[in-house]
Structure formats: C-alpha cells, structure tokens
Write a protein that holds these residues in place. Structure first.
Motif, PDB file in Angstrom:
ATOM      1  N   GLN A   1       0.378  -1.163  -0.021  1.00  0.00           N
ATOM      2  CA  GLN A   1       0.240   0.082  -0.341  1.00  0.00           C
ATOM      3  C   GLN A   1       1.210   1.110   0.429  1.00  0.00           C
ATOM      4  OE1 GLN A   1      -2.300  -0.052   2.989  1.00  0.00           O
ATOM      5  NE2 GLN A   1      -4.438  -0.627   2.566  1.00  0.00           N
ATOM      6  N   ASN A   2       0.373   2.576  -0.581  1.00  0.00           N
ATOM      7  CA  ASN A   2       1.183   3.469  -0.776  1.00  0.00           C
ATOM      8  C   ASN A   2       0.931   4.581   0.058  1.00  0.00           C
ATOM      9  OD1 ASN A   2      -1.550   5.305  -2.038  1.00  0.00           O
ATOM     10  ND2 ASN A   2      -0.384   3.920  -3.742  1.00  0.00           N
ATOM     11  N   THR A   3       1.113   5.631   0.383  1.00  0.00           N
ATOM     12  CA  THR A   3       0.805   6.874   1.176  1.00  0.00           C
ATOM     13  C   THR A   3      -0.533   6.934   1.096  1.00  0.00           C
ATOM     14  OG1 THR A   3       3.394   7.006   1.548  1.00  0.00           O
ATOM     15  CG2 THR A   3       1.526   8.651   3.142  1.00  0.00           C
ATOM     16  N   SER A   4      -1.030   7.149  -0.183  1.00  0.00           N
ATOM     17  CA  SER A   4      -2.353   7.846  -0.406  1.00  0.00           C
ATOM     18  C   SER A   4      -3.466   6.788  -0.253  1.00  0.00           C
ATOM     19  CB  SER A   4      -2.678   7.974  -1.415  1.00  0.00           C
ATOM     20  OG  SER A   4      -3.739   8.653  -2.181  1.00  0.00           O
ATOM     21  N   ASP A   5      -3.382   5.432   0.291  1.00  0.00           N
ATOM     22  CA  ASP A   5      -4.422   4.703   0.826  1.00  0.00           C
ATOM     23  C   ASP A   5      -3.978   4.224   1.991  1.00  0.00           C
ATOM     24  OD1 ASP A   5      -4.632   3.722  -1.726  1.00  0.00           O
ATOM     25  OD2 ASP A   5      -2.870   2.285  -2.319  1.00  0.00           O
ATOM     26  N   ASN A   6      -3.100   4.644   2.482  1.00  0.00           N
ATOM     27  CA  ASN A   6      -3.098   4.339   4.088  1.00  0.00           C
ATOM     28  C   ASN A   6      -3.895   5.548   4.950  1.00  0.00           C
ATOM     29  OD1 ASN A   6      -1.232   2.554   3.903  1.00  0.00           O
ATOM     30  ND2 ASN A   6       0.467   3.280   4.396  1.00  0.00           N
ATOM     31  N   LYS A   7      -3.769   6.855   3.748  1.00  0.00           N
ATOM     32  CA  LYS A   7      -4.493   8.031   4.475  1.00  0.00           C
ATOM     33  C   LYS A   7      -5.559   7.910   4.279  1.00  0.00           C
ATOM     34  CE  LYS A   7      -3.768  11.287   2.434  1.00  0.00           C
ATOM     35  NZ  LYS A   7      -2.776  13.208   1.036  1.00  0.00           N
ATOM     36  N   PHE A   8      -6.303   7.366   3.373  1.00  0.00           N
ATOM     37  CA  PHE A   8      -7.486   6.657   2.649  1.00  0.00           C
ATOM     38  C   PHE A   8      -8.642   6.026   3.612  1.00  0.00           C
ATOM     39  CE2 PHE A   8      -7.981   9.008  -1.575  1.00  0.00           C
ATOM     40  CZ  PHE A   8      -8.277   9.962  -1.432  1.00  0.00           C
ATOM     41  N   THR A   9      -7.172   5.322   4.136  1.00  0.00           N
ATOM     42  CA  THR A   9      -7.704   4.119   4.850  1.00  0.00           C
ATOM     43  C   THR A   9      -7.773   4.621   6.529  1.00  0.00           C
ATOM     44  OG1 THR A   9      -7.001   2.102   4.082  1.00  0.00           O
ATOM     45  CG2 THR A   9      -7.304   1.918   5.968  1.00  0.00           C
ATOM     46  N   THR A  10      -7.402   5.510   6.494  1.00  0.00           N
ATOM     47  CA  THR A  10      -7.227   6.414   8.141  1.00  0.00           C
ATOM     48  C   THR A  10      -8.555   7.173   7.937  1.00  0.00           C
ATOM     49  OG1 THR A  10      -4.680   6.546   7.965  1.00  0.00           O
ATOM     50  CG2 THR A  10      -6.153   7.590   9.507  1.00  0.00           C
ATOM     51  N   TYR A  11      -8.979   7.478   6.929  1.00  0.00           N
ATOM     52  CA  TYR A  11      -9.743   8.973   7.336  1.00  0.00           C
ATOM     53  C   TYR A  11     -11.490   7.476   6.978  1.00  0.00           C
ATOM     54  CZ  TYR A  11      -7.588  12.583   6.058  1.00  0.00           C
ATOM     55  OH  TYR A  11      -6.207  14.153   5.346  1.00  0.00           O
ATOM     56  N   ALA A  12     -11.479   6.185   5.891  1.00  0.00           N
ATOM     57  CA  ALA A  12     -12.786   5.804   6.600  1.00  0.00           C
ATOM     58  C   ALA A  12     -12.661   5.429   7.286  1.00  0.00           C
ATOM     59  CB  ALA A  12     -12.130   4.465   5.556  1.00  0.00           C
ATOM     60  N   PHE A  13     -11.680   4.721   8.403  1.00  0.00           N
ATOM     61  CA  PHE A  13     -11.727   4.169  10.062  1.00  0.00           C
ATOM     62  C   PHE A  13     -12.008   5.191  10.673  1.00  0.00           C
ATOM     63  CE2 PHE A  13     -10.493   0.275   8.030  1.00  0.00           C
ATOM     64  CZ  PHE A  13     -11.379  -0.730   8.202  1.00  0.00           C
ATOM     65  N   ILE A  14     -11.847   6.763  10.602  1.00  0.00           N
ATOM     66  CA  ILE A  14     -12.113   8.026  11.228  1.00  0.00           C
ATOM     67  C   ILE A  14     -13.733   8.124  11.366  1.00  0.00           C
ATOM     68  CG2 ILE A  14     -11.853  10.373  11.523  1.00  0.00           C
ATOM     69  CD1 ILE A  14      -8.641  10.040  10.833  1.00  0.00           C
ATOM     70  N   PHE A  15     -14.072   8.438  10.342  1.00  0.00           N
ATOM     71  CA  PHE A  15     -15.401   8.322   9.789  1.00  0.00           C
ATOM     72  C   PHE A  15     -16.169   7.625  10.615  1.00  0.00           C
ATOM     73  CE2 PHE A  15     -14.256  10.764   5.382  1.00  0.00           C
ATOM     74  CZ  PHE A  15     -14.248  12.008   6.347  1.00  0.00           C
ATOM     75  N   LEU A  16     -15.897   5.887  10.491  1.00  0.00           N
ATOM     76  CA  LEU A  16     -16.832   4.581  10.678  1.00  0.00           C
ATOM     77  C   LEU A  16     -16.614   5.403  11.749  1.00  0.00           C
ATOM     78  CD1 LEU A  16     -18.174   2.508  10.446  1.00  0.00           C
ATOM     79  CD2 LEU A  16     -16.253   1.576  10.641  1.00  0.00           C
ATOM     80  N   ALA A  17     -15.461   5.879  12.719  1.00  0.00           N
ATOM     81  CA  ALA A  17     -15.660   5.698  14.424  1.00  0.00           C
ATOM     82  C   ALA A  17     -16.656   6.620  14.663  1.00  0.00           C
ATOM     83  CB  ALA A  17     -13.897   6.177  14.794  1.00  0.00           C
ATOM     84  N   ILE A  18     -16.517   8.137  14.188  1.00  0.00           N
ATOM     85  CA  ILE A  18     -17.647   9.234  13.913  1.00  0.00           C
ATOM     86  C   ILE A  18     -18.480   8.206  14.184  1.00  0.00           C
ATOM     87  CG2 ILE A  18     -18.148  11.657  13.384  1.00  0.00           C
ATOM     88  CD1 ILE A  18     -15.442  12.006  12.475  1.00  0.00           C
ATOM     89  N   GLY A  19     -19.234   7.567  13.178  1.00  0.00           N
ATOM     90  CA  GLY A  19     -20.739   7.303  13.180  1.00  0.00           C
ATOM     91  C   GLY A  19     -21.282   6.415  14.136  1.00  0.00           C
ATOM     92  N   ILE A  20     -20.229   5.737  14.351  1.00  0.00           N
ATOM     93  CA  ILE A  20     -20.874   4.851  15.556  1.00  0.00           C
ATOM     94  C   ILE A  20     -20.654   5.683  17.304  1.00  0.00           C
ATOM     95  CG2 ILE A  20     -19.809   2.310  17.105  1.00  0.00           C
ATOM     96  CD1 ILE A  20     -18.973   1.640  14.304  1.00  0.00           C
ATOM     97  N   VAL A  21     -19.993   6.153  17.302  1.00  0.00           N
ATOM     98  CA  VAL A  21     -19.898   7.236  18.184  1.00  0.00           C
ATOM     99  C   VAL A  21     -21.581   7.897  18.925  1.00  0.00           C
ATOM    100  CG1 VAL A  21     -18.715   8.644  19.730  1.00  0.00           C
ATOM    101  CG2 VAL A  21     -17.411   7.258  18.582  1.00  0.00           C
ATOM    102  N   SER A  22     -21.695   8.380  16.957  1.00  0.00           N
ATOM    103  CA  SER A  22     -22.886   9.313  17.236  1.00  0.00           C
ATOM    104  C   SER A  22     -23.812   8.185  17.335  1.00  0.00           C
ATOM    105  CB  SER A  22     -22.401  10.233  15.966  1.00  0.00           C
ATOM    106  OG  SER A  22     -22.027  11.068  15.390  1.00  0.00           O
ATOM    107  N   LEU A  23     -23.848   6.937  16.732  1.00  0.00           N
ATOM    108  CA  LEU A  23     -24.347   6.294  17.155  1.00  0.00           C
ATOM    109  C   LEU A  23     -24.998   5.621  18.712  1.00  0.00           C
ATOM    110  CD1 LEU A  23     -27.079   4.454  15.622  1.00  0.00           C
ATOM    111  CD2 LEU A  23     -25.139   2.399  15.260  1.00  0.00           C
TER     112      LEU A  23
END
Length: 131
Positions: A1-23
């Motif tokens: 994986q390159n740096t861009s993919d790692n950044k997208f993966t990090t953002y994806a899981f941050i978004f998921l965490a925000i959604g779960i905490v809000s739920l």
C-alpha cells in the motif's frame, strides 16, 4: 500500500468511528428527549454522513463488479427510494417478513419511478431541444 491508500484507510475508519460514536450517543435518554429538536437531527447527520463517507471510501477498494454495480444501481434510484420508503415504512411493525417485503416493494417501485422520470426527462429534452 502506498501513502495515499494509508491516508484513505485512516480517513475511512475515522469516519466510521464518528458514525458509531454518534449512533451510541443517539441511544442516550437525554438525546432521545430531544427527538423533535435540532440536536437530535445533528446527531442523525453525525451518524449518516460519516458512515456514508466510510462506504464511499471503501467502494474505492472493492474490485468485485457485482457489488459495484449493485451499489451504483442503488445510488441511481436513491432519490426514488427516499420518496417511496416513508409511505411503506409503517407496514413493518417489528416483523422481519414485512420488513423484507417493504424493502423489495420499495426497490421495485423506485426502479419503476426512476425509469418513468428518465423517460419524462428524455421527452422534455427532445421536445424543447435541450442538450
């Protein structure tokens, strides 16, 4: 994986965490008390928007054409689903079979209405010479 993919993966899981905490926050009695107020709607947005972003980012990595086509199809009729499902949702009444039936009927009606909308738009473009 390159740096861009790692950044997208990090953002994806941050978004998921925000959604779960809000739920989880939405389940709090103090938040439920304000179900008719703007606070509740903000919490609802904090569930749906980040989880939607998570799904969009995740779709980037899926290589399965069947899944991608299914998601594209659902997205293409999403407005019609939005309009139709509220009329049918009252029929569910905590029953799995009814819920499944409502989903199927919503998808069928949404597909039909989407087709009709496209035909109307096509006819209007032809009739009034719109590009």
């Amino acid at each position: 994986q390159n740096t861009s993919d790692n950044k997208f993966t990090t953002y994806a899981f941050i978004f998921l965490a925000i959604g779960i905490v809000s739920l989880a926050m939405k389940q709090l009695p103090i938040i439920r008390l304000y179900s008719e107020d703007y606070i509740y709607n903000i919490i609802q947005c904090m569930i749906k928007l980040p989880v939607g972003h998570f799904l969009i980012i995740t779709m980037r990595y899926l290589k399965n054409p069947v899944i991608n086509n299914a998601v594209f199809f659902i997205c293409s009729i999403s407005y019609e689903i939005y309009l139709i499902h509220m009329y049918l949702i009252g029929y569910i009444k905590q029953d799995f079979i009814r819920a499944t039936f409502v989903i199927i009927i919503s998808l069928i009606l949404s597909t039909i209405f989407n087709f009709i909308n496209k035909q109307i738009a096509k006819n209007l473009k032809t009739r009034y010479n719109i590009v």
